[in-house]
Design a protein around this motif. Structure first.
Motif, mmCIF file in Angstrom:
data_model
loop_
_atom_site.group_PDB
_atom_site.id
_atom_site.type_symbol
_atom_site.label_atom_id
_atom_site.label_comp_id
_atom_site.label_asym_id
_atom_site.label_seq_id
_atom_site.Cartn_x
_atom_site.Cartn_y
_atom_site.Cartn_z
ATOM 1 N N GLY A 50 0.788 -1.225 0.000
ATOM 2 C CA GLY A 50 0.000 0.000 0.000
ATOM 3 C C GLY A 50 0.820 1.275 0.000
ATOM 4 O O GLY A 50 0.251 2.372 -0.109
ATOM 5 N N ASP A 51 2.141 1.169 0.128
ATOM 6 C CA ASP A 51 2.983 2.373 0.131
ATOM 7 C C ASP A 51 2.887 3.110 -1.199
ATOM 8 O O ASP A 51 2.463 2.556 -2.224
ATOM 9 C CB ASP A 51 4.439 2.007 0.409
ATOM 10 N N ILE A 52 3.315 4.356 -1.172
ATOM 11 C CA ILE A 52 3.194 5.238 -2.327
ATOM 12 C C ILE A 52 4.577 5.700 -2.774
ATOM 13 O O ILE A 52 5.430 6.042 -1.938
ATOM 14 C CB ILE A 52 2.333 6.466 -1.987
ATOM 15 N N ILE A 53 4.793 5.707 -4.072
ATOM 16 C CA ILE A 53 5.989 6.322 -4.640
ATOM 17 C C ILE A 53 5.626 7.719 -5.118
ATOM 18 O O ILE A 53 4.643 7.903 -5.837
ATOM 19 C CB ILE A 53 6.553 5.496 -5.813
ATOM 20 N N VAL A 54 6.414 8.701 -4.700
ATOM 21 C CA VAL A 54 6.324 10.059 -5.216
ATOM 22 C C VAL A 54 7.544 10.275 -6.088
ATOM 23 O O VAL A 54 8.670 10.022 -5.675
ATOM 24 C CB VAL A 54 6.275 11.087 -4.061
ATOM 25 N N ALA A 55 7.321 10.716 -7.316
ATOM 26 C CA ALA A 55 8.419 10.818 -8.265
ATOM 27 C C ALA A 55 8.353 12.105 -9.073
ATOM 28 O O ALA A 55 7.324 12.787 -9.104
ATOM 29 C CB ALA A 55 8.411 9.612 -9.204
ATOM 30 N N ALA A 71 6.501 -4.925 -11.559
ATOM 31 C CA ALA A 71 7.507 -4.965 -10.499
ATOM 32 C C ALA A 71 7.084 -4.131 -9.299
ATOM 33 O O ALA A 71 7.211 -4.567 -8.143
ATOM 34 C CB ALA A 71 8.849 -4.482 -11.034
ATOM 35 N N LEU A 72 6.563 -2.929 -9.557
ATOM 36 C CA LEU A 72 6.137 -2.064 -8.452
ATOM 37 C C LEU A 72 4.903 -2.618 -7.766
ATOM 38 O O LEU A 72 4.814 -2.630 -6.528
ATOM 39 C CB LEU A 72 5.879 -0.643 -8.962
ATOM 40 N N ARG A 73 3.960 -3.087 -8.553
ATOM 41 C CA ARG A 73 2.760 -3.668 -7.957
ATOM 42 C C ARG A 73 3.112 -4.914 -7.154
ATOM 43 O O ARG A 73 2.583 -5.121 -6.051
ATOM 44 C CB ARG A 73 1.731 -3.991 -9.042
ATOM 45 N N GLY A 74 4.006 -5.726 -7.686
ATOM 46 C CA GLY A 74 4.428 -6.924 -6.967
ATOM 47 C C GLY A 74 5.138 -6.610 -5.674
ATOM 48 O O GLY A 74 5.067 -7.384 -4.704
ATOM 49 N N ALA A 75 5.821 -5.462 -5.636
ATOM 50 C CA ALA A 75 6.524 -5.055 -4.420
ATOM 51 C C ALA A 75 5.572 -4.494 -3.369
ATOM 52 O O ALA A 75 5.982 -4.244 -2.234
ATOM 53 C CB ALA A 75 7.584 -4.012 -4.762
ATOM 54 N N ARG A 91 -0.410 4.418 -19.792
ATOM 55 C CA ARG A 91 -1.378 3.483 -20.375
ATOM 56 C C ARG A 91 -1.216 2.084 -19.784
ATOM 57 O O ARG A 91 -2.203 1.406 -19.497
ATOM 58 C CB ARG A 91 -1.184 3.419 -21.893
ATOM 59 N N ASN A 92 0.027 1.643 -19.627
ATOM 60 C CA ASN A 92 0.262 0.329 -19.035
ATOM 61 C C ASN A 92 -0.292 0.258 -17.616
ATOM 62 O O ASN A 92 -0.814 -0.779 -17.183
ATOM 63 C CB ASN A 92 1.756 0.004 -19.023
ATOM 64 N N SER A 93 -0.152 1.358 -16.876
ATOM 65 C CA SER A 93 -0.682 1.395 -15.514
ATOM 66 C C SER A 93 -2.192 1.214 -15.521
ATOM 67 O O SER A 93 -2.745 0.406 -14.763
ATOM 68 C CB SER A 93 -0.309 2.720 -14.831
ATOM 69 N N ILE A 94 -2.872 1.957 -16.385
ATOM 70 C CA ILE A 94 -4.325 1.847 -16.484
ATOM 71 C C ILE A 94 -4.717 0.430 -16.874
ATOM 72 O O ILE A 94 -5.616 -0.180 -16.278
ATOM 73 C CB ILE A 94 -4.884 2.851 -17.505
ATOM 74 N N ASN A 95 -4.042 -0.118 -17.881
ATOM 75 C CA ASN A 95 -4.384 -1.455 -18.368
ATOM 76 C C ASN A 95 -4.215 -2.527 -17.310
ATOM 77 O O ASN A 95 -4.886 -3.563 -17.350
ATOM 78 C CB ASN A 95 -3.540 -1.804 -19.590
ATOM 79 N N ASN A 96 -3.320 -2.283 -16.369
ATOM 80 C CA ASN A 96 -3.052 -3.258 -15.322
ATOM 81 C C ASN A 96 -3.753 -2.929 -14.006
ATOM 82 O O ASN A 96 -3.502 -3.575 -12.993
ATOM 83 C CB ASN A 96 -1.545 -3.373 -15.095
ATOM 84 N N GLY A 97 -4.618 -1.924 -14.044
ATOM 85 C CA GLY A 97 -5.352 -1.577 -12.836
ATOM 86 C C GLY A 97 -4.472 -1.000 -11.750
ATOM 87 O O GLY A 97 -4.731 -1.188 -10.554
ATOM 88 N N PHE A 98 -3.407 -0.275 -12.146
ATOM 89 C CA PHE A 98 -2.435 0.289 -11.206
ATOM 90 C C PHE A 98 -2.584 1.801 -11.212
ATOM 91 O O PHE A 98 -2.713 2.418 -12.273
ATOM 92 C CB PHE A 98 -1.027 -0.123 -11.635
ATOM 93 N N LEU A 99 -2.552 2.424 -10.040
ATOM 94 C CA LEU A 99 -2.795 3.860 -9.943
ATOM 95 C C LEU A 99 -1.550 4.677 -10.276
ATOM 96 O O LEU A 99 -0.520 4.585 -9.614
ATOM 97 C CB LEU A 99 -3.263 4.219 -8.529
#
Length: 203
Positions: A50-55, A71-75, A91-99
């Motif tokens: 549930g942690d967040i990356i700020v970039a 990799a990030l979702r798995g982590a 787009r890859n994030s959306i397609n994989n249901g990743f925020l």
């Protein structure tokens, strides 16, 4: 309350998110072991579910590999927040249901290790240490629906062709800008332009 991991540099590329030497699998749990390895070797030891990356801006530039999302979702990363993203990564994030959330000023608002309150409904992220709250670009309902379904493939199973064709995804990271080439809606790609029209254009 999720912890924030700050990677403040702009243009963090997919090879830094998951180095190419580890692309021998598509299993998220395996990829997760090497997430951000070439940027911060201690990241996978510190990150919690549930942690967040700020970039910084243009996060996920470079290769179009979906592994950078996996990799990030798995982590355990629950979301990446940046001023904007490389378009394919977004787009890859959306397609994989990743925020992947677009938020100006996000890097300046957090320090590594701060806790954050992320409110998708309100469209805000708050630094619980300072009390500062920022508003991010609203997540398109389409993206939320894909996330809820568990990704694009699962989403497609629940919708017919007409529904899918009607979906749109307009965001800063899908448009031309921040160093990316793109077409204005009034432009016509010369590769698809009618030959007769091309002759008139170049006459």
């Amino acid at each position: 309350m999720p912890t924030v991991h700050v990677f403040a540099r702009d243009h963090i590329n997919t090879d830094e998110i998951i180095p190419a030497r580890h692309l021998t699998t598509d299993v998220e749990a395996e990829l997760a072991k090497f997430a951000m390895e070439d940027y911060d070797k201690t990241f996978v030891k510190r990150v919690q579910p549930g942690d967040i990356i700020v970039a910084g801006a243009d996060f996920g530039c470079g290769s179009s590999r979906e592994h950078a999302v996996w990799a990030l979702r798995g982590a355990g990363v629950g979301a990446v927040i940046a001023p904007n993203f490389a378009r394919i990564y977004y787009r890859n994030s959306i397609n994989n249901g990743f925020l992947a959330l677009e938020c100006e000023g996000i890097v300046e608002a957090f320090e590594d290790g701060d806790d954050a309150d992320l409110n998708l409904q309100a469209g805000t992220v708050t630094n619980t240490r300072t009390g500062q709250s920022l508003t991010f670009v609203p997540v398109p309902q389409f993206a939320l629906d894909v996330q809820k379904a568990g990704g694009w493939l699962e989403y497609m199973k629940e919708h017919d062709a007409a529904d899918l064709e009607a979906e749109t995804l307009n965001a800063h990271s899908t448009e031309a800008g921040h160093g990316h080439p793109g077409h204005d809606s009034t432009e016509v790609d010369s590769a698809t332009q009618d030959p007769a029209t091309q002759e008139k254009t170049h006459a």
